[in-house]
Design a protein around this motif. Sequence first.
Motif, PDB file in Angstrom:
ATOM      1  N   ASN A  47      -5.199   6.994  -6.945  1.00  8.82           N
ATOM      2  CA  ASN A  47      -5.582   5.741  -6.291  1.00  8.82           C
ATOM      3  C   ASN A  47      -6.216   6.045  -4.940  1.00  8.82           C
ATOM      4  N   TYR A  98       1.495  -1.589  -5.089  1.00  5.10           N
ATOM      5  CA  TYR A  98       2.513  -1.225  -6.073  1.00  5.10           C
ATOM      6  C   TYR A  98       3.886  -1.274  -5.419  1.00  5.10           C
ATOM      7  N   ILE A 146      -4.985  -2.469  -3.809  1.00  5.37           N
ATOM      8  CA  ILE A 146      -3.990  -1.755  -4.609  1.00  5.37           C
ATOM      9  C   ILE A 146      -2.622  -1.939  -3.963  1.00  5.37           C
ATOM     10  N   SER A 175       0.839  -1.202   0.000  1.00  4.55           N
ATOM     11  CA  SER A 175       0.000   0.000   0.000  1.00  4.55           C
ATOM     12  C   SER A 175       0.876   1.255   0.000  1.00  4.55           C
ATOM     13  N   ASP A 221      -7.638   1.509  -0.258  1.00  6.42           N
ATOM     14  CA  ASP A 221      -8.038   0.305  -0.983  1.00  6.42           C
ATOM     15  C   ASP A 221      -6.956  -0.755  -0.788  1.00  6.42           C
TER      16      ASP A 221
END
Length: 170
Positions: free
Chosen positions: A153, A162, A160, A66, A157
């Motif tokens: 973004n 990355y 998600i 996150s 959430d």
Amino acid sequence: MLGACIGLSFALSMERTAKSQPELENFLAEISAEFAADARQGRFLEPAYFAVRKKRYFIGTGGVGSFFYAWRRCIDAGKSLATIESEEDQRKLEALTAPYNSDYWIAATSLGNADANLTWITSDLPVLTAPSSLNVNDDSCISLHSSGEWHNNDCFDEDIAYSYLCESYV
């Protein structure tokens, strides 16, 4: 006897307060003027010797996660989540991430900003380099795609995840 002592002590404290009231008001006025002159506009947390140091970017090595995970991992590595403060910074990050088709967390967020404007979470300064086409809401955390596009973004959430970009000064 106790009543007389309490009454006398109250009378003495009232007398001292009445005599020192103008002095107190003058003192408070002087202090207020000093603080008003020294008031800062926002936090400015740049590193020491900022003008002579160069910014270096790194792809985070702690996997994906996150926005908050990325922020923490950069701090744990002695770095900061990446900021993009110029076109040169943007080009450097595009070159660094070009071999990969992925999104990377950067330090831009609207969290804590009542107007849903972006700030850098690392310095609390406004983001002046965001693309005008970027739509931001109250809980936006921004990722940078390897193509150079900024993506909005939802910070909360959990689906998600990355990789992330860190920066340091040398």
